[in-house]
Design an enzyme around this catalytic site. Structure first.
Site, short mmCIF file in Angstrom:
data_model
loop_
_atom_site.label_atom_id
_atom_site.label_comp_id
_atom_site.label_asym_id
_atom_site.label_seq_id
_atom_site.Cartn_x
_atom_site.Cartn_y
_atom_site.Cartn_z
N SER A 1 0.84 -1.20 0.00
CA SER A 1 0.00 0.00 0.00
C SER A 1 0.88 1.26 0.00
CB SER A 1 -0.96 -0.05 1.19
OG SER A 1 -2.00 0.89 1.06
N GLU B 1 -9.29 -4.84 -5.07
CA GLU B 1 -8.69 -3.88 -4.13
C GLU B 1 -9.73 -2.94 -3.53
OE1 GLU B 1 -5.49 -3.65 -3.22
OE2 GLU B 1 -4.22 -4.40 -4.83
N HIS C 1 -8.01 -5.07 -0.86
CA HIS C 1 -6.73 -4.51 -0.43
C HIS C 1 -6.36 -5.09 0.94
CE1 HIS C 1 -3.63 -1.51 -0.75
NE2 HIS C 1 -3.97 -0.91 0.39
#
Length: 475
Positions: free
Chosen positions: A192, A315, A413
């Site tokens: 990330s 995600e 995610h």
């Protein structure tokens, strides 16, 4: 309390005591730079002055100041850790090693995510036992976040959080042999925001010689703010704090005030004549660069570095499902995301609908978010690296669907992290609100993913053909 038998490593800055367990040895909260306090929060990281005696590295240390983040019904405590644990000495690393014995093992340096405002080395997800078990030295890095880490200010260097990571990598180069690691076999990896920082290192000339390989998990090579966008955030922060946008004006403001004004920064319109908001409103902070890393790799060490890069297939679900917004999504919501991320939003929605005719509005909204935040920028970074370093770019797609939140979280995610760290069976990650959901993790998937990361760190080969092949993990 007796420390007899605990391992002690004598570093150039001083001796540090760790703990020995079944996985090897663990040394926590070792400073790689001076504690950032007062005006020092807005300066380049400085060398740590060192210490006398034996420093206690058996317990975790303080974390960078950060707000609490709420992901609705999803328990992300294993990802965020304990939040702000006060103490200025938070520019530190944790080292997990099979043994501090002078061995020359591969080293993996992990840069955590958290939207440039949260996260720490203390998160349960970053437990490095599996890496030590497999003969790798794992280093996890704490860095400055939020206003001290990333707000552009007159009189202060930009991207101070990135400067911290560079300082930590220099510490690794100079010190890791004492912990049984090979400074010539360093893989830096991040997820990330941490992955976006790793992408920036590939284009940064200051990073030359500090690592041999890089892994970018759900980051972006096009996620940096332009200087104009950064100025807008600075203006909003200075206005909220009733000061000028200079490092001198910010120097005496306590960290608590910086956290209090964060909500005032989340609504800043960052769309300009030349750029959309690269973080689609999720964070007012990020890298500030004159050019995107994907477009400037030749300036940095990228050509000499092996790259493993990929994203998860759903995600955007993380930003919609836990909050209940996935099911409530409408066609207008889909168009709003397209308008924030595309020059021709109607055309973008029509093209997506044509490719996914059965998709719900929530699925389309998630797909647009995921592509804007991670997908497009990762693809550009992979393509650019492959042009510079032919045959040394490997791409993956993570498709395992978490059964959390009634089976709706999916391959969102962060869902790959437990598999990378081989922690997918941990009870804290399961249950309906746990990251991986109530169902057990698929047999062999963690071994497959973790094994690919280990193989890449050892040889530059994760186990499949280089770009443009995409290796798919999970169903």
């Amino acid at each position: 309390m007796s420390h007899q038998g605990d391992p002690v490593v004598r570093t150039p800055a001083g001796a540090v005591r760790g703990v020995r367990d079944a996985a090897g040895e663990l040394y926590r909260a070792i400073p790689y730079a001076q504690a950032p306090a007062g005006a020092g929060r807005f300066r380049e990281p400085a060398p740590h002055p060192g210490w006398s005696g034996v420093r206690d590295g058996t317990r975790p240390g303080p974390t960078a100041p950060q707000p609490t983040r709420d992901f609705g019904r999803l328990d992300l405590t294993p990802f965020f850790g304990p939040g702000w644990v006060r103490g200025t000495d938070h520019l530190t690393v944790d080292v997990r090693t099979p043994a501090a014995d002078g061995g020359e093992r591969p080293v993996m340096v992990f840069v955590h995510g958290g939207g440039f405002v949260t996260g720490s080395t203390r998160a349960a997800l970053y437990d490095g036992r599996a890496f030590a078990r497999d003969g790798v030295v794992l280093v996890t890095v704490g860095y400055r976040l939020g206003i001290p880490g990333f707000l552009a200010l007159d009189g202060a260097p930009d991207n101070r959080g990135l400067l911290d990571v560079l300082a930590a990598l220099r510490w690794v180069r100079d010190t890791i042999p004492l912990f049984g690691g090979d400074p010539g076999a360093v893989t830096v990896f991040g997820q990330s925001a941490g992955a976006t920082l790793v992408g920036a290192l590939l284009a940064d000339p200051r990073a030359r010689g500090l690592f041999r390989r890089a892994i970018v998990q759900s980051g972006s090579g096009t996620g940096a703010f332009t200087p104009e966008q950064a100025r807008r955030v600075t203006t909003a922060a200075a206005t909220a704090l009733s000061v000028d946008g200079t490092s001198d004006a910010f120097a005496d403001i306590p960290d608590e005030r910086f956290l209090e004004v964060l909500p005032a920064l989340s609504g800043v319109d960052l769309r300009t004549d030349t750029a959309t908001d690269p973080l689609v409103g999720l964070s007012p902070f990020g890298l500030v660069l004159p050019a995107q890393p994907a477009d400037s790799l030749a300036a940095g060490p990228a050509a000499e570095v092996d790259l493993l890069i990929g994203t998860n297939t759903e995600e955007g679900n993380l930003y919609l499902v836990p909050q209940g917004a996935f099911e409530r999504s409408t066609d207008a919501d889909v168009l709003a995301v397209a308008a924030a991320t595309h020059p021709d939003p109607h055309a973008a929605v029509e093209a997506l609908r044509a490719s996914r005719p059965a998709a719900t509005a929530g699925e389309l909204r998630s797909a647009l978010l995921g592509e804007a935040l991670f997908g497009a920028g990762s693809a550009r970074l992979a393509d650019a690296h492959a042009r510079l370093a032919d045959g040394r770019t490997h791409v993956y797609s993570f498709a395992h669907r978490s059964t959390a939140l009634g089976g709706r979280l999916g391959a969102a995610h962060t869902v790959e992290l437990p598999f990378v760290f081989d922690l997918a069976d941990e009870p804290s990650l399961h249950g309906d609100t746990g990251l991986l959901g109530p169902d057990p993790a698929p047999a062999g998937l963690a071994e497959h993913v973790h094994g690919a990361w280990i193989g890449f760190a050892r040889t530059g080969e994760p186990g499949w053909a280089p770009h443009p092949e995409v290796h798919r993990f999970g169903s």
